[in-house]
Every structure is written in structure tokens, then in C-alpha cells.
Scaffold this active site. Structure first.
Site, PDB file in Angstrom:
ATOM      1  N   GLY A 196       0.817  -1.216   0.048  1.00 35.02           N
ATOM      2  CA  GLY A 196       0.003   0.003  -0.083  1.00 35.02           C
ATOM      3  C   GLY A 196       0.774   1.190   0.115  1.00 35.02           C
ATOM      4  N   GLY A 197       0.240   2.374   0.355  1.00 28.89           N
ATOM      5  CA  GLY A 197       0.954   3.572   0.261  1.00 28.89           C
ATOM      6  C   GLY A 197       0.216   4.731  -0.447  1.00 28.89           C
TER       7      GLY A 197
ATOM      8  N   SER B  66      -4.326  -2.226   1.710  1.00 33.22           N
ATOM      9  CA  SER B  66      -4.670  -0.660   1.729  1.00 33.22           C
ATOM     10  C   SER B  66      -4.680  -0.306   0.057  1.00 33.22           C
ATOM     11  CB  SER B  66      -3.674   0.238   2.182  1.00 33.22           C
ATOM     12  OG  SER B  66      -4.070   1.500   2.255  1.00 33.22           O
TER      13      SER B  66
ATOM     14  N   ASP C 135     -10.974   0.745  11.763  1.00 34.69           N
ATOM     15  CA  ASP C 135     -10.106   1.568  10.568  1.00 34.69           C
ATOM     16  C   ASP C 135     -10.766   2.653  10.008  1.00 34.69           C
ATOM     17  OD1 ASP C 135      -8.829   2.256   8.052  1.00 34.69           O
ATOM     18  OD2 ASP C 135      -8.577  -0.005   7.433  1.00 34.69           O
TER      19      ASP C 135
ATOM     20  N   HIS D 155      -6.296   0.639  10.750  1.00 31.68           N
ATOM     21  CA  HIS D 155      -5.744   0.440   9.498  1.00 31.68           C
ATOM     22  C   HIS D 155      -4.492  -0.166   9.468  1.00 31.68           C
ATOM     23  CE1 HIS D 155      -5.978   0.916   4.917  1.00 31.68           C
ATOM     24  NE2 HIS D 155      -4.588   1.702   5.360  1.00 31.68           N
TER      25      HIS D 155
END
Length: 430
Positions: A170-171, A242, A344, A376
């Protein structure tokens, strides 16, 4: 809003947004679920899924790979990682300058800095493993783009071909990097699972279609070449976390849609993926765009990443599969298992529950596994760094090893994982 200027002067970046966006709309978000769903049927989903095995690598191939010297020196690899990190940071700062720095970004940045400092003892240990372990193959090239690289985490045990997890990190579609999966790679490799962390172009180097293309090429490389590293090409699992969960889901659905069409050229098949694991992902962008805007990922930049409002449907797997023409594509999909924490606030857990419900209604095999109160990052970072027994991790391993009695027996007696960060620091990070 048009974003351009100095990014155009950067030969390694391509800014692909210039469009007029509509006035903001308010889309209601369903409140978080009060309790978690059970995990009773998940193992049955995988057990009923047809499995084919082929011994395509010798028992000693993995050991030989572990003993060979890296193609690049450690200095070169560190330099490569530093250069990529510098590039991402520089482009992100340019992006922030266009967005404007308001109180939301300032508070988020301070919170992120404190969070990182609190988990630093764990990051240092994982970073040492990433750069110095002989079980890690860093920077394997899978395509012709600068970010088309992946890392492999290999088990020490070389007895027979191993199951494989192709992982997309993710990011927020902006700061994703393959090394973010090093903690997961380390811990799964200790359970005799090979992990391949796929890197991909981030915004503004590319937009969502570039990210999906990169992920697809990485999966294709794994399907074709993993046997050379001791992996079982008939036991490949796709996983994302994510934004990576969204990209991986888009890639899987796009591939299924291609296989439904005539004359479509495909380099890998959905049938090669035994199951898809989505961790804290979002699968319906229409339900998330205003939520992201309220949390600082502004509507204008988000639509830039997703190539405009007209493309939201194309990159919303939950919406796309409800098309009548996609009915056959649903039948091609492997079992879908979605993990999410009910605490989350980055991506609400209803995203996973709704996607699983939609897939089941359309005749697909899907399960949402919710963890009460988890945030999250709890499932992906704090809980693994806590050591001991990790419910989500144990569920994941149980599904991967569902048809392997010997592996399940070893899992039952596996020692608890060691703690990487003191408890009070983990609670403060939470």
C-alpha cells in the site's frame, strides 16, 4: 484544477492530469460494523477450490539459491533504494506544494512522524533483515519500467516446492514501495511460504492504469519464473494491503474480463491464482472519494490518480463486476478473502464487507473477516510487531496450508513470534 509545472521537467516523472472536476458531492458512508464476522467457512472455501500441483523445482534448488552471492553489491542495492526513496519523497513534496499545506496535512504529518518514531525499534530490526539476510532477493527486474522490480523472501527449508504469495504493498497510491512488505515477507517465509513483493509506479510517475499494468506484469513474472526459486506455480496466492489491495483487485478483475473477451492477449491466467487476500482495501471508489477528501487525500488529487471521474467505475471492482456482461468473469475469479479492522478510519471496514456481499450475490466465492477495534495499521504493523500469536496471520497461514497436512502440523507447534517493539510504544502508536 490543472496540475503541471515543474514535474514536467523531471524526466523520470509523468504527470497525466488536466481536467475539470464537478462540484463536490456528499456521499454517505455507512457506519462501521459493531462486531466481527466469523471465520468458520473460510477454510472450506479454499478446500473446495481445485488444486493442481507440479514438482518443477528440485529439492535442492532453494538451498543453492540461498548460498549464491547477490548479483549486486550491498552498496549498490542500498544506493538504488536510497535513490528511489529520494525520488518518491521529492515528487511527493512537489505534490504537496500544489495541494497546499493546511491544518489537516500538518496534523497528519506530525502524527505520522510520531507513529514512525514509536515503531522505530521494529523498523530497524526489519530493515537489518531486509538488507543483510541471505534469504532475501532484492530488486529482481520483471519489466522495462524503472519501478518494475520485486523482492523475494525465501524460506530456509528447501524440502519441496513452496506456496507463493504475490504481495502488492500500500501507500495511498503515492508512496508505495516494495520494501514495505518486508515484515510480512519475513514472517511468512518462516512458515515455509515464499513472498514476492511487487513494486509499481506511484503517482505522479503514473496513474492507476500504470499501477495495474505494473502489478499484472509482476504477477506474470511470478507465474512464469517462481519455480526457479523453489516456488510451486500451482500454489500462487495474490495479496494486497490498503491501496495495494485495490490495485491487486483491479488487476485480478481486469484479467478475468480479458479472459472473457475474444482475441485478448494474456500473459497469465486467473486460474493460476488459488485465492486473493485483500487487507484493509477499498473496492468501490464512489463510496470512498468524499471520505478520502475529508481525511486529506483531496478530491482533486484523488481524481487525478484515478484518471478522472469517468474512470471511477472502471477502477471500482465491486461496481464493475455488477455489469451483466461481467457475469462470466465472476465465475473465473478465485476465492476472495478480505481482512479488515472495524476501527479502520482510513478505509472503513464496510468496504470489504460490501465487496464480499456483492461477490457472493453474483455467485462468487468470497468471505470478509473483520477484527473488532483494529485500525488500518494494526493488522499489518502493530500486531506483527507485538509478537506472540497473531489472529490475522494465523488465519492467513491456515488458508495457505489448508491442503497440506504436514505444513498444518508444523504450524501447530511453531514457536510464537518474538516481540519487536515494547507494548507501551505500540499502544501509543495505535
Amino acid at each position: 484544477m490543472a496540475l503541471k509545472a515543474e514535474i514536467d521537467a523531471d524526466p523520470s516523472a509523468t504527470l497525466l492530469i488536466s481536467s475539470q472536476f464537478d462540484t463536490e458531492k456528499v456521499i454517505s458512508i455507512t457506519p462501521l460494523l459493531p462486531r466481527a464476522s466469523s471465520y468458520n467457512n473460510t477454510t472450506n472455501i479454499i478446500t473446495n477450490h481445485k488444486q493442481r500441483r507440479r514438482r518443477s523445482a528440485s529439492d535442492t534448488s532453494l538451498a543453492l539459491l540461498a548460498d549464491e552471492s547477490p548479483h549486486q553489491s550491498l552498496t549498490q542495492e542500498v544506493g538504488h533504494a536510497a535513490a528511489e526513496t529520494y525520488l518518491i519523497t521529492r515528487l511527493s513534496l512537489k505534490l504537496l506544494r500544489y495541494l497546499g499545506v493546511g491544518y489537516r496535512w500538518i496534523t497528519r504529518f506530525i502524527a505520522l512522524g510520531c507513529y514512525s518514531l514509536l515503531l522505530m525499534p521494529g523498523f530497524i530490526q526489519v530493515g537489518y533483515y531486509y538488507f543483510f539476510s541471505r534469504q532475501v532477493r532484492r530488486g529482481i527486474i520483471y519489466g522495462d519500467q524503472p519501478r518494475n522490480r520485486l523482492d523475494l523472501y525465501l524460506p530456509k527449508n528447501s524440502n519441496g516446492p513452496k506456496p507463493v504469495v504475490a504481495f502488492v504493498t500500500g501507500g495511498a497510491w503515492i508512496i508505495g514501495y516494495k520494501a514495505w512488505g518486508s515484515l510480512l515477507g519475513q514472517q511468512l517465509s518462516e512458515r515455509d511460504v515464499i513472498v514476492a513483493c511487487i513494486d509499481y509506479r506511484n503517482f505522479p510517475q503514473g496513474t492507476i492504469s500504470d499501477m495495474v499494468k505494473d502489478a499484472s506484469e509482476g504477477i506474470s513474472f511470478i507465474c512464469k519464473n517462481i519455480a526457479e526459486y523453489g516456488g510451486d506455480p500451482n500454489r500462487i496466492y495474490l495479496m494486497g494491503q490498503s491501496a495495494g489491495a485495490h490495485i491487486a483487485a483491479c488487476t485480478l478483475v481486469e484479467q478475468a474480463m480479458k479472459e472473457c473477451g475474444e482475441g485478448e492477449s494474456v500473459s497469465w491466467s486467473v486460474s493460476q491464482i488459488k485465492a486473493y487476500f485483500g487487507l484493509s482495501g477499498g473496492y468501490n471508489l464512489f463510496n470512498l472519494i468524499d471520505h478520502f477528501h475529508s481525511r486529506g487525500l483531496y478530491r482533486s488529487i484523488f481524481l487525478g490518480i484515478m484518471e478522472g471521474e469517468a474512470s471511477l467505475r472502471q477502477f471500482s471492482p465491486e461496481v464493475l463486476l455488477q455489469d451483466l456482461n461481467a457475469k462470466y468473469a465472476v465465475s473465473l475469479l478465485p476465492p476472495i478473502i478480505l481482512f479488515h479492522g472495524t476501527g479502520d478510519y482510513s478505509i472503513p471496514s464496510d468496504s470489504s464487507k460490501s465487496f464480499a456481499d456483492t461477490l457472493r450475490r453474483l455467485g462468487g466465492k468470497a468471505e470478509s473477516i473483520l477484527f473488532e477495534g483494529k485500525t488500518h495499521t494494526d493488522l499489518f504493523l502493530q500486531d506483527p510487531m507485538r509478537g506472540g500469536r497473531d489472529e490475522m496471520f494465523e488465519d492467513l497461514v491456515a488458508i495457505i496450508h489448508a491442503d497440506d497436512e504436514d505444513a498444518l502440523a508444523k504450524d501447530a507447534v511453531a514457536p510464537p513470534r518474538r516481540r519487536l517493539v515494547p507494548e507501551f510504544m505500540l499502544k501509543l502508536a495505535h
